[in-house]
Design a protein around this motif. Sequence first.
Motif, PDB file in Angstrom:
ATOM      1  N   LYS A  16      -6.890   2.732  -3.898  1.00  0.00           N
ATOM      2  CA  LYS A  16      -6.998   4.093  -4.425  1.00  0.00           C
ATOM      3  C   LYS A  16      -7.378   4.108  -5.907  1.00  0.00           C
ATOM      4  O   LYS A  16      -8.290   4.825  -6.323  1.00  0.00           O
ATOM      5  CB  LYS A  16      -5.671   4.837  -4.212  1.00  0.00           C
ATOM      6  CG  LYS A  16      -5.638   6.262  -4.748  1.00  0.00           C
ATOM      7  CD  LYS A  16      -4.294   6.918  -4.418  1.00  0.00           C
ATOM      8  CE  LYS A  16      -4.257   8.363  -4.879  1.00  0.00           C
ATOM      9  NZ  LYS A  16      -4.214   8.468  -6.348  1.00  0.00           N
ATOM     10  N   GLN A  17      -6.686   3.310  -6.704  1.00  0.00           N
ATOM     11  CA  GLN A  17      -6.960   3.306  -8.145  1.00  0.00           C
ATOM     12  C   GLN A  17      -8.366   2.787  -8.437  1.00  0.00           C
ATOM     13  O   GLN A  17      -9.085   3.350  -9.275  1.00  0.00           O
ATOM     14  CB  GLN A  17      -5.925   2.458  -8.876  1.00  0.00           C
ATOM     15  CG  GLN A  17      -6.091   2.473 -10.397  1.00  0.00           C
ATOM     16  CD  GLN A  17      -4.984   1.720 -11.110  1.00  0.00           C
ATOM     17  OE1 GLN A  17      -3.970   1.363 -10.513  1.00  0.00           O
ATOM     18  NE2 GLN A  17      -5.173   1.476 -12.394  1.00  0.00           N
ATOM     19  N   LYS A  18      -8.789   1.735  -7.756  1.00  0.00           N
ATOM     20  CA  LYS A  18     -10.127   1.176  -7.958  1.00  0.00           C
ATOM     21  C   LYS A  18     -11.214   2.180  -7.568  1.00  0.00           C
ATOM     22  O   LYS A  18     -12.273   2.249  -8.205  1.00  0.00           O
ATOM     23  CB  LYS A  18     -10.290  -0.113  -7.144  1.00  0.00           C
ATOM     24  CG  LYS A  18      -9.409  -1.262  -7.585  1.00  0.00           C
ATOM     25  CD  LYS A  18      -9.889  -1.872  -8.892  1.00  0.00           C
ATOM     26  CE  LYS A  18      -9.116  -3.121  -9.259  1.00  0.00           C
ATOM     27  NZ  LYS A  18      -9.554  -3.719 -10.539  1.00  0.00           N
ATOM     28  N   ARG A  62      -0.777  12.348   0.566  1.00  0.00           N
ATOM     29  CA  ARG A  62      -1.575  11.661  -0.457  1.00  0.00           C
ATOM     30  C   ARG A  62      -2.726  10.869   0.142  1.00  0.00           C
ATOM     31  O   ARG A  62      -3.720  10.598  -0.540  1.00  0.00           O
ATOM     32  CB  ARG A  62      -0.672  10.772  -1.302  1.00  0.00           C
ATOM     33  CG  ARG A  62       0.315  11.592  -2.132  1.00  0.00           C
ATOM     34  CD  ARG A  62       1.219  10.747  -3.011  1.00  0.00           C
ATOM     35  NE  ARG A  62       2.121  11.605  -3.776  1.00  0.00           N
ATOM     36  CZ  ARG A  62       3.062  11.166  -4.599  1.00  0.00           C
ATOM     37  NH1 ARG A  62       3.236   9.858  -4.769  1.00  0.00           N
ATOM     38  NH2 ARG A  62       3.833  12.014  -5.252  1.00  0.00           N
ATOM     39  N   GLY A  98       4.250   5.579  -5.600  1.00  0.00           N
ATOM     40  CA  GLY A  98       4.609   5.396  -7.003  1.00  0.00           C
ATOM     41  C   GLY A  98       6.118   5.351  -7.182  1.00  0.00           C
ATOM     42  O   GLY A  98       6.871   5.038  -6.249  1.00  0.00           O
ATOM     43  N   SER A 140       0.827  -1.210   0.000  1.00  0.00           N
ATOM     44  CA  SER A 140       0.000   0.000   0.000  1.00  0.00           C
ATOM     45  C   SER A 140       0.861   1.259   0.000  1.00  0.00           C
ATOM     46  O   SER A 140       0.520   2.261  -0.644  1.00  0.00           O
ATOM     47  CB  SER A 140      -0.940   0.004   1.212  1.00  0.00           C
ATOM     48  OG  SER A 140      -0.217   0.008   2.429  1.00  0.00           O
ATOM     49  N   LYS A 159      -9.528  -7.593  -3.594  1.00  0.00           N
ATOM     50  CA  LYS A 159     -10.112  -6.506  -4.392  1.00  0.00           C
ATOM     51  C   LYS A 159     -11.049  -7.048  -5.466  1.00  0.00           C
ATOM     52  O   LYS A 159     -12.104  -6.467  -5.730  1.00  0.00           O
ATOM     53  CB  LYS A 159      -9.000  -5.659  -5.019  1.00  0.00           C
ATOM     54  CG  LYS A 159      -8.267  -4.787  -4.017  1.00  0.00           C
ATOM     55  CD  LYS A 159      -7.327  -3.805  -4.693  1.00  0.00           C
ATOM     56  CE  LYS A 159      -6.123  -4.500  -5.266  1.00  0.00           C
ATOM     57  NZ  LYS A 159      -5.162  -3.516  -5.839  1.00  0.00           N
ATOM     58  N   ARG A 185       2.194   1.729  -3.540  1.00  0.00           N
ATOM     59  CA  ARG A 185       1.144   2.197  -4.443  1.00  0.00           C
ATOM     60  C   ARG A 185       0.905   3.696  -4.289  1.00  0.00           C
ATOM     61  O   ARG A 185       0.674   4.405  -5.265  1.00  0.00           O
ATOM     62  CB  ARG A 185      -0.162   1.441  -4.179  1.00  0.00           C
ATOM     63  CG  ARG A 185      -0.190   0.042  -4.776  1.00  0.00           C
ATOM     64  CD  ARG A 185      -1.588  -0.556  -4.684  1.00  0.00           C
ATOM     65  NE  ARG A 185      -1.608  -1.897  -5.221  1.00  0.00           N
ATOM     66  CZ  ARG A 185      -1.382  -2.995  -4.523  1.00  0.00           C
ATOM     67  NH1 ARG A 185      -1.115  -2.900  -3.226  1.00  0.00           N
ATOM     68  NH2 ARG A 185      -1.402  -4.186  -5.088  1.00  0.00           N
ATOM     69  N   GLU A 212     -10.880   5.509  -7.684  1.00  0.00           N
ATOM     70  CA  GLU A 212     -10.880   6.542  -8.721  1.00  0.00           C
ATOM     71  C   GLU A 212     -11.557   6.055 -10.003  1.00  0.00           C
ATOM     72  O   GLU A 212     -12.153   6.846 -10.740  1.00  0.00           O
ATOM     73  CB  GLU A 212      -9.442   6.977  -9.009  1.00  0.00           C
ATOM     74  CG  GLU A 212      -8.794   7.713  -7.840  1.00  0.00           C
ATOM     75  CD  GLU A 212      -7.313   7.969  -8.038  1.00  0.00           C
ATOM     76  OE1 GLU A 212      -6.727   7.386  -8.986  1.00  0.00           O
ATOM     77  OE2 GLU A 212      -6.740   8.742  -7.250  1.00  0.00           O
ATOM     78  N   GLU A 213     -11.474   4.761 -10.276  1.00  0.00           N
ATOM     79  CA  GLU A 213     -12.117   4.187 -11.462  1.00  0.00           C
ATOM     80  C   GLU A 213     -13.602   3.909 -11.232  1.00  0.00           C
ATOM     81  O   GLU A 213     -14.314   3.515 -12.166  1.00  0.00           O
ATOM     82  CB  GLU A 213     -11.409   2.886 -11.854  1.00  0.00           C
ATOM     83  CG  GLU A 213      -9.978   3.085 -12.338  1.00  0.00           C
ATOM     84  CD  GLU A 213      -9.236   1.765 -12.518  1.00  0.00           C
ATOM     85  OE1 GLU A 213      -9.803   0.706 -12.132  1.00  0.00           O
ATOM     86  OE2 GLU A 213      -8.114   1.782 -13.051  1.00  0.00           O
TER      87      GLU A 213
END
Length: 303
Positions: free
Chosen positions: A236-238, A289, A97, A91, A218, A94, A240-241
């Motif tokens: 986080k990415q999921k 972040r 980055g 985590s 996930k 991620r 945002e998507e």
Amino acid sequence: MKSVDAGNMTKAAEQLHVSQTALGLQIRNLETMLGVELLVRHSRGISMTDAGRLLYERGVEIMRLVDEARRDVSAFSKSSQQVVSMGLTPSTIRMLGADFLVSAHSELPGISLRVVEELSFILIDLLMRDEIDIALAYDASENTSALRMPLMEERLFFITAPGAPFPEGPVPFNEVIASNLALPGDRDNVWHAVHRAARNSTLPVNIRFSIQSLEMIKTLVEQGHATSIVPYGVVKQKIEEGKIVAHPIENPELGRTLYLIETPGRLSVTRDAKLKLFIDRLVDTLAERLGDGARVIGRCSEP
């Protein structure tokens, strides 16, 4: 003494890749040579005598001085680079980055940073086996041979599929643990945070899937087969998507603490002022972040 760190002869022998009989013989020979008893064996494992503790502490100090001398002498060679192995959780990586690796290259002249990505309990195992130098890991238990510095507190979130029968916003803890949860095993810090809170409230935890794979968790949540409790950075990415919804948990909130963890034999690593500042900036970036879900509580660069 690996046997002291491990707590019993069997584990110590496994870590040293020798038979338990051979290890026991070495310890008895050492006791005979010194003329004192170093370890007391009992039904729960082993413990140190006063003489054993003194020898252990002196041995740790000698190892630290040898390691420090090696690093200091190597610094005289301008062409040499000090390799520092740093353990980070999935985590954390991620959320950061590749930016932090680029920064490390410019901010840490003379240091080659080697990053190891594993779950917190695995990072601590690697640290205790001297396979990495330092680790940023969560909720590390106290250990006689590991030093911990708390750096950041982070909130955990309840995640569901879009359209799941939970309203947007906070979800009470008793409703969270009554849902069909997918959680990692009992060595994971999230598992312990959930069960600590459940013990305090005397509520059972409904674990439908026990999985040591964040990617599988996930997927199950995204497909609506399960819910889960995770740090924000994992999903986080999921989020945002629009594939996963994250809910704050209330009554009580759930969280975890990020520690800088090191062993006495590696203290000279984090004495490097530039590395201390780099770790502080890394944690600052991580907290920024994560937003309202995290706050910095300690710094490496301050005494």
